[in-house]
Design an enzyme around this catalytic site. Sequence first.
Site, PDB file in Angstrom:
ATOM      1  CE  LYS A 189      -1.738   3.072   2.472  1.00 30.86           C
ATOM      2  NZ  LYS A 189      -1.859   4.222   1.586  1.00 30.86           N
ATOM      3  N   GLY A 238      -4.497   5.711   4.022  1.00 24.02           N
ATOM      4  CA  GLY A 238      -3.830   4.973   5.096  1.00 24.02           C
ATOM      5  C   GLY A 238      -4.750   4.688   6.258  1.00 24.02           C
ATOM      6  N   GLY A 242      -5.326   3.499  -1.640  1.00 23.49           N
ATOM      7  CA  GLY A 242      -6.412   4.041  -0.828  1.00 23.49           C
ATOM      8  C   GLY A 242      -5.819   4.786   0.356  1.00 23.49           C
ATOM      9  CD  GLU A 299      14.420   1.519   7.768  1.00 20.20           C
ATOM     10  OE1 GLU A 299      14.948   2.536   8.267  1.00 20.20           O
ATOM     11  OE2 GLU A 299      14.972   0.411   7.752  1.00 20.20           O
ATOM     12  CB  CYS A 331      13.739   9.671   6.579  1.00 19.68           C
ATOM     13  SG  CYS A 331      14.302   8.477   5.377  1.00 19.68           S
ATOM     14  N   GLY A 386      -5.149   1.265   4.740  1.00 18.61           N
ATOM     15  CA  GLY A 386      -3.935   0.862   5.474  1.00 18.61           C
ATOM     16  C   GLY A 386      -4.298   0.211   6.796  1.00 18.61           C
ATOM     17  CD  GLU A 405      11.469  13.383   9.973  1.00 20.67           C
ATOM     18  OE1 GLU A 405      10.433  12.832  10.375  1.00 20.67           O
ATOM     19  OE2 GLU A 405      12.331  12.798   9.288  1.00 20.67           O
TER      20      GLU A 405
HETATM   21  P1  NAP Z   1       2.738   8.539   7.353  1.00 23.12           P
HETATM   22  O1  NAP Z   1       1.521   9.313   7.671  1.00 23.12           O
HETATM   23  O2  NAP Z   1       3.416   7.811   8.425  1.00 23.12           O
HETATM   24  O3  NAP Z   1       2.342   7.536   6.181  1.00 23.12           O
HETATM   25  C1  NAP Z   1       3.220   6.524   5.692  1.00 23.12           C
HETATM   26  C2  NAP Z   1       2.382   5.427   5.101  1.00 23.12           C
HETATM   27  O4  NAP Z   1       1.518   4.878   6.104  1.00 23.12           O
HETATM   28  C3  NAP Z   1       1.449   5.903   3.992  1.00 23.12           C
HETATM   29  O5  NAP Z   1       1.311   4.902   3.022  1.00 23.12           O
HETATM   30  C4  NAP Z   1       0.159   6.096   4.746  1.00 23.12           C
HETATM   31  O6  NAP Z   1      -0.965   6.107   3.901  1.00 23.12           O
HETATM   32  C5  NAP Z   1       0.172   4.900   5.653  1.00 23.12           C
HETATM   33  N1  NAP Z   1      -0.714   4.986   6.804  1.00 23.12           N
HETATM   34  C6  NAP Z   1      -1.186   6.094   7.416  1.00 23.12           C
HETATM   35  N2  NAP Z   1      -1.989   5.738   8.443  1.00 23.12           N
HETATM   36  C7  NAP Z   1      -2.022   4.394   8.481  1.00 23.12           C
HETATM   37  C8  NAP Z   1      -2.677   3.442   9.317  1.00 23.12           C
HETATM   38  N3  NAP Z   1      -3.463   3.820  10.318  1.00 23.12           N
HETATM   39  N4  NAP Z   1      -2.481   2.133   9.065  1.00 23.12           N
HETATM   40  C9  NAP Z   1      -1.707   1.727   8.055  1.00 23.12           C
HETATM   41  N5  NAP Z   1      -1.071   2.586   7.222  1.00 23.12           N
HETATM   42  C10 NAP Z   1      -1.222   3.904   7.437  1.00 23.12           C
HETATM   43  O7  NAP Z   1       3.794   9.433   6.661  1.00 23.12           O
HETATM   44  P2  NAP Z   1       3.499  10.490   5.516  1.00 23.12           P
HETATM   45  O8  NAP Z   1       2.111  11.051   5.617  1.00 23.12           O
HETATM   46  O9  NAP Z   1       3.882   9.880   4.255  1.00 23.12           O
HETATM   47  O10 NAP Z   1       4.501  11.595   5.960  1.00 23.12           O
HETATM   48  C11 NAP Z   1       4.285  12.248   7.211  1.00 23.12           C
HETATM   49  C12 NAP Z   1       5.574  12.421   7.951  1.00 23.12           C
HETATM   50  O11 NAP Z   1       6.276  11.181   8.086  1.00 23.12           O
HETATM   51  C13 NAP Z   1       6.549  13.308   7.249  1.00 23.12           C
HETATM   52  O12 NAP Z   1       6.271  14.640   7.460  1.00 23.12           O
HETATM   53  C14 NAP Z   1       7.856  12.832   7.847  1.00 23.12           C
HETATM   54  O13 NAP Z   1       8.083  13.438   9.081  1.00 23.12           O
HETATM   55  C15 NAP Z   1       7.660  11.379   8.049  1.00 23.12           C
HETATM   56  N6  NAP Z   1       8.239  10.574   6.965  1.00 23.12           N
HETATM   57  C16 NAP Z   1       9.337   9.814   7.190  1.00 23.12           C
HETATM   58  C17 NAP Z   1       9.878   9.064   6.168  1.00 23.12           C
HETATM   59  C18 NAP Z   1      11.055   8.186   6.329  1.00 23.12           C
HETATM   60  O14 NAP Z   1      11.586   7.709   5.344  1.00 23.12           O
HETATM   61  N7  NAP Z   1      11.508   7.897   7.513  1.00 23.12           N
HETATM   62  C19 NAP Z   1       9.317   9.097   4.912  1.00 23.12           C
HETATM   63  C20 NAP Z   1       8.185   9.869   4.709  1.00 23.12           C
HETATM   64  C21 NAP Z   1       7.654  10.579   5.745  1.00 23.12           C
HETATM   65  P3  NAP Z   1      -1.553   7.533   3.392  1.00 23.12           P
HETATM   66  O15 NAP Z   1      -0.478   8.204   2.675  1.00 23.12           O
HETATM   67  O16 NAP Z   1      -2.635   7.115   2.500  1.00 23.12           O
HETATM   68  O17 NAP Z   1      -1.985   8.266   4.627  1.00 23.12           O
END
Ligand code: NAP
Length: 490
Positions: free
Chosen positions: A180, A213, A211, A255, A289, A217, A387
């Site tokens: 996903k 998260g 779809g 990660e 990241c 997700g 961050e």
């Molecule tokens: P995120 O909200 O953690 O989302 C990452 C993934 O998880 C996406 O595919 C998201 O889907 C999914 N997800 C969200 N809620 C979920 C749930 N309850 N159950 C299962 N899966 C779920 O991260 P993001 O929105 O992409 O970015 C937000 C922040 O995360 C950034 O601002 C940054 O601080 C951090 N980040 C870190 C890294 C890294 O490599 N360490 C990479 C990207 C972002 P949706 O996109 O559909 O919500």
Amino acid sequence: MTLQDAATRVVIPERSIFIDGRFVEIAGAGTPVINPATEQEFARVANAGPEVVEDAMAAARRAFPTWSTTSPADRADALDRLADALDRHGNELAIVATSEIGTPIRDARAGQVDLPIRVLRSTADIVRHYGWDVRDAAGSSIVREATGVVLAITPWNFPVHQIITKLAPAIGAGCTVVLKPAEITPLTALFIAALCAEAGIPPGVVNVVTGKGSVLGEALLQSGAYDVVSFTGSLPIGRHIGAVAGDAIVRATLELGGKSPALVLDDADLESAVTTTVRNCFVNAGQKCNAPTRLLVPMTQVDEAAQIAGAVADEYRLGDPLDEQTTMGPMVSGDQRDIVSDFLQGAVHDGARLVTGGDRSRFERGYFITPAIVSGAPRDSRIAVEEVFGPVLTVLGYSGEDDGVNLANDTEFGLSSEVWSADPGRAASIARRIRAGQVRVNGVRTPHLPISPFGGYKRSGLGRELGEFGLDEFVEIKAILGDPELEGAT
Ligand code: NAP
Ligand code: MG
């Protein structure tokens, strides 16, 4: 939507998910995919929900017995064929990636095509030579086997790289996958699905569902129908995923974020250390990241470092990311840009100085913001500890080597870090005192051979990706004591 290449075409049907080797249309209006440079919708994908979970998981489960018992050599060949497919369609894939995330096209080619190709080929090589069946000193056979069905959940910032970094070891190990991707970058994931089919990876080995998260997700996560979950994303969602996995006694690879330091020692060439650190920090508009977002310099050099950093930041050419001359594109979304603006306002409120950047008024369209350098922030202020995930670098001063190391380690994260010194021996000994999964000496970028382990200490996560360590995350270990088959073991 049809993306055309001189030789072949990749077709991604609208509002469809990829299950069991086929695209299946999902009823409903779908979700628009927005180009962050234009703020315009340029594609529409399926907004699938809990109703697809059973089918997706069942397809992966059905494919597992056959795929997991293919030979490592056959699976390595499949990874090489997928690399060939990425290579054939690299131009299209780079354009899709740039249109989804706004990263400059040159960087999309390097990071979203060339690097994933090298990850696939290097993983294929590791799969060929891995210790699948070895003998230990006690005379037992140690057999490594695929763990099972993998739930992979990926973010938007380096979508192709992050997906391939999970897919390559998972399918190389003999696992099958339900992926996903992030809601705002679904097309790169669907593109990879089409390439898996083109590469002859059997139906059900890789399934891609798109779809939200919080809906899809969460339903995948709660299904309990997987054996490993591999996640890249934010700390709060990672913590939630780790808790659900822990309750189910399922392995979780996480990660998460970072607040990585670049520790510039007093003997380092300041100009070169600062210039390279700013450039490393601002790759993908800082949405990275492992970006070195805290530049730590001796207290007496703070002003000079801030001035050098400001000049480097001001050199960026922001604009159309498809233009070869552009060196920084927009942020991925309006929300992400608002987060950056809030951080910068907060920093000034906390007493820091905005040396340059943070300007979003220059652009009529697109989620642009000029790259920012912050100096003089209190060590415990938000900009110094949290961050940001945007083009913001914070310059902090330290007094003496021990204070520098303490400041580098004074974070809840431990994903990456950098050390700068004119003396390689000194840099090496400081590197060993830093609590982070990677330490980069004197600004080195990802090596050409991307097999060094990547992952975090502390709250930056659990487990490692890339190389042999990445493959280990997808295998179970079995000891066969008194094995009559020992003859063949190595
Ligand atoms: P995120 O909200 O953690 O989302 C990452 C993934 O998880 C996406 O595919 C998201 O889907 C999914 N997800 C969200 N809620 C979920 C749930 N309850 N159950 C299962 N899966 C779920 O991260 P993001 O929105 O992409 O970015 C937000 C922040 O995360 C950034 O601002 C940054 O601080 C951090 N980040 C870190 C890294 C890294 O490599 N360490 C990479 C990207 C972002 P949706 O996109 O559909 O919500
Ligand atoms: Mg999110």
